[in-house]
Design an enzyme around this catalytic site. Structure first.
Site, PDB file in Angstrom:
ATOM      1  N   LYS A  10       0.830  -1.206   0.000  1.00 48.37           N
ATOM      2  CA  LYS A  10       0.000   0.000   0.000  1.00 48.37           C
ATOM      3  C   LYS A  10       0.872   1.268   0.000  1.00 48.37           C
ATOM      4  O   LYS A  10       2.094   1.192   0.216  1.00 48.37           O
ATOM      5  CB  LYS A  10      -0.921  -0.058   1.230  1.00 48.37           C
ATOM      6  CG  LYS A  10      -1.943  -1.209   1.164  1.00 48.37           C
ATOM      7  CD  LYS A  10      -2.809  -1.243   2.425  1.00 48.37           C
ATOM      8  CE  LYS A  10      -3.897  -2.303   2.334  1.00 48.37           C
ATOM      9  NZ  LYS A  10      -4.745  -2.334   3.564  1.00 48.37           N
ATOM     10  N   TYR A  50     -12.372  -2.720  -3.178  1.00 45.95           N
ATOM     11  CA  TYR A  50     -12.881  -2.761  -1.796  1.00 45.95           C
ATOM     12  C   TYR A  50     -14.408  -2.712  -1.734  1.00 45.95           C
ATOM     13  O   TYR A  50     -14.963  -2.243  -0.734  1.00 45.95           O
ATOM     14  CB  TYR A  50     -12.269  -1.618  -0.984  1.00 45.95           C
ATOM     15  CG  TYR A  50     -10.854  -1.902  -0.504  1.00 45.95           C
ATOM     16  CD1 TYR A  50     -10.563  -3.031   0.280  1.00 45.95           C
ATOM     17  CD2 TYR A  50      -9.809  -1.037  -0.806  1.00 45.95           C
ATOM     18  CE1 TYR A  50      -9.271  -3.291   0.733  1.00 45.95           C
ATOM     19  CE2 TYR A  50      -8.510  -1.289  -0.354  1.00 45.95           C
ATOM     20  CZ  TYR A  50      -8.255  -2.422   0.417  1.00 45.95           C
ATOM     21  OH  TYR A  50      -6.978  -2.673   0.877  1.00 45.95           O
ATOM     22  N   ASN A 113      -1.864   0.042   7.237  1.00 41.99           N
ATOM     23  CA  ASN A 113      -1.384  -1.302   7.587  1.00 41.99           C
ATOM     24  C   ASN A 113      -0.550  -1.990   6.494  1.00 41.99           C
ATOM     25  O   ASN A 113      -0.502  -3.209   6.401  1.00 41.99           O
ATOM     26  CB  ASN A 113      -2.537  -2.176   8.086  1.00 41.99           C
ATOM     27  CG  ASN A 113      -3.591  -2.417   7.037  1.00 41.99           C
ATOM     28  OD1 ASN A 113      -3.501  -1.885   5.930  1.00 41.99           O
ATOM     29  ND2 ASN A 113      -4.586  -3.231   7.364  1.00 41.99           N
ATOM     30  N   HIS A 116      -1.911  -5.405   1.525  1.00 43.74           N
ATOM     31  CA  HIS A 116      -3.176  -6.118   1.310  1.00 43.74           C
ATOM     32  C   HIS A 116      -2.863  -7.526   0.817  1.00 43.74           C
ATOM     33  O   HIS A 116      -1.918  -7.714   0.046  1.00 43.74           O
ATOM     34  CB  HIS A 116      -4.024  -5.410   0.240  1.00 43.74           C
ATOM     35  CG  HIS A 116      -5.145  -6.269  -0.268  1.00 43.74           C
ATOM     36  ND1 HIS A 116      -6.354  -6.367   0.389  1.00 43.74           N
ATOM     37  CD2 HIS A 116      -5.216  -7.121  -1.322  1.00 43.74           C
ATOM     38  CE1 HIS A 116      -7.124  -7.233  -0.264  1.00 43.74           C
ATOM     39  NE2 HIS A 116      -6.461  -7.708  -1.300  1.00 43.74           N
ATOM     40  N   GLU A 127      -9.535 -10.161  -7.574  1.00 42.61           N
ATOM     41  CA  GLU A 127      -8.616  -9.030  -7.399  1.00 42.61           C
ATOM     42  C   GLU A 127      -7.493  -9.057  -8.442  1.00 42.61           C
ATOM     43  O   GLU A 127      -7.099  -8.010  -8.962  1.00 42.61           O
ATOM     44  CB  GLU A 127      -8.070  -9.048  -5.964  1.00 42.61           C
ATOM     45  CG  GLU A 127      -9.181  -8.767  -4.954  1.00 42.61           C
ATOM     46  CD  GLU A 127      -8.807  -9.034  -3.500  1.00 42.61           C
ATOM     47  OE1 GLU A 127      -7.645  -9.402  -3.223  1.00 42.61           O
ATOM     48  OE2 GLU A 127      -9.696  -8.874  -2.635  1.00 42.61           O
TER      49      GLU A 127
HETATM   50  P1  IDP Z   1      -7.771  -7.111   5.579  1.00 42.20           P
HETATM   51  O1  IDP Z   1      -6.964  -6.084   4.799  1.00 42.20           O
HETATM   52  O2  IDP Z   1      -6.974  -7.688   6.724  1.00 42.20           O
HETATM   53  O3  IDP Z   1      -8.392  -8.158   4.708  1.00 42.20           O
HETATM   54  P2  IDP Z   1     -10.410  -5.925   5.814  1.00 42.20           P
HETATM   55  O4  IDP Z   1     -11.336  -6.121   6.960  1.00 42.20           O
HETATM   56  O5  IDP Z   1     -10.744  -6.584   4.513  1.00 42.20           O
HETATM   57  O6  IDP Z   1      -8.952  -6.314   6.303  1.00 42.20           O
HETATM   58  O7  IDP Z   1     -10.293  -4.355   5.590  1.00 42.20           O
HETATM   59  C1  IDP Z   1      -9.710  -3.849   4.416  1.00 42.20           C
HETATM   60  C2  IDP Z   1      -8.813  -2.690   4.779  1.00 42.20           C
HETATM   61  O8  IDP Z   1      -9.617  -1.639   5.305  1.00 42.20           O
HETATM   62  C3  IDP Z   1      -7.798  -2.966   5.892  1.00 42.20           C
HETATM   63  O9  IDP Z   1      -6.622  -3.604   5.441  1.00 42.20           O
HETATM   64  C4  IDP Z   1      -7.524  -1.571   6.387  1.00 42.20           C
HETATM   65  O10 IDP Z   1      -6.651  -0.869   5.491  1.00 42.20           O
HETATM   66  C5  IDP Z   1      -8.900  -0.942   6.307  1.00 42.20           C
HETATM   67  N1  IDP Z   1      -9.637  -1.075   7.569  1.00 42.20           N
HETATM   68  C6  IDP Z   1     -10.241  -2.165   8.071  1.00 42.20           C
HETATM   69  N2  IDP Z   1     -10.832  -1.915   9.249  1.00 42.20           N
HETATM   70  C7  IDP Z   1     -10.590  -0.609   9.507  1.00 42.20           C
HETATM   71  C8  IDP Z   1     -10.921   0.256  10.592  1.00 42.20           C
HETATM   72  O11 IDP Z   1     -11.587  -0.125  11.569  1.00 42.20           O
HETATM   73  N3  IDP Z   1     -10.491   1.551  10.486  1.00 42.20           N
HETATM   74  C9  IDP Z   1      -9.757   2.016   9.445  1.00 42.20           C
HETATM   75  N4  IDP Z   1      -9.423   1.233   8.396  1.00 42.20           N
HETATM   76  C10 IDP Z   1      -9.821  -0.070   8.422  1.00 42.20           C
HETATM   77 MG    MG Z   2      -9.905  -7.988   3.277  1.00 41.69          MG
END
Ligand code: IDP
Ligand code: MG
Length: 150
Positions: A10, A50, A113, A116, A127
């Site tokens: 990212k 997303y 984070n 992805h 994807e």
């Molecule tokens: P993942 O990336 O571990 O699969 P997902 O639940 O699919 O997690 O969420 C997609 C992305 O959305 C996360 O990687 C993160 O960048 C963002 N995200 C998820 N939950 C939150 C949150 O509570 N606050 C802010 N960003 C979030």
């Molecule tokens: Mg996800």
């Protein structure tokens, strides 16, 4: 069974200069990079990627985060690649991600984070189809593979 998953380094990963360290973890594990690009993701493409998160409180900021700078997209191939890469990446929130995982070692904030990774073989196919064309995939083997697998 060999499969191919989708991973994205990212914008925070690119800006922090840790592309190499993250890719190195995938390589050292034994995964083969079968496609890779440095790209800027439009908000439209981020929305397609997303779409499962439409309506969530973080959705809008997630789209602007992902389109805020270049990302590195890649296809990673190996036995059970989807699950293996998710394990290397770690839990969504870097604060609770285990040490030793990419998010656990390199990040602090759930909205920054680093990386992805597809969560299922079906997501991986979807994807990969958003970010790559058929001709982007390179069919080869790493010479180490006979030592990585029995
Ligand atoms: P993942 O990336 O571990 O699969 P997902 O639940 O699919 O997690 O969420 C997609 C992305 O959305 C996360 O990687 C993160 O960048 C963002 N995200 C998820 N939950 C939150 C949150 O509570 N606050 C802010 N960003 C979030
Ligand atoms: Mg996800």
């Amino acid at each position: 069974m060999e499969e191919t998953t989708f991973a994205m380094l990212k914008p925070d990963c690119v800006q922090r200069g840790i592309i190499g360290e993250v890719i190195s973890r995938f390589e050292k594990k034994g995964l083969r990079i079968s496609a890779m690009k440095l790209v800027e993701v439009s908000e439209e493409t981020a929305a397609e990627h997303y779409k499962e998160h439409v309506g969530k409180p973080f959705y809008e900021s997630l789209l602007s985060y992902i389109s805020s700078g270049p990302v590195v997209t890649m296809a990673l191939t190996g036995d059970s690649a989807v699950d293996v890469v998710r394990k290397l990446v770690g839990k969504t929130d870097p604060k609770v991600a285990d040490p030793g995982t990419i998010r656990g070692d390199y990040a602090m904030d759930v909205s920054r984070n680093i990386v992805h990774a597809s969560d299922s073989p079906e997501s991986a196919i979807r994807e990969l189809g958003i970010f790559f064309q058929e001709e982007d995939f390179v069919d080869y083997r790493r010479v180490e593979e006979e030592w990585i697998y029995s």
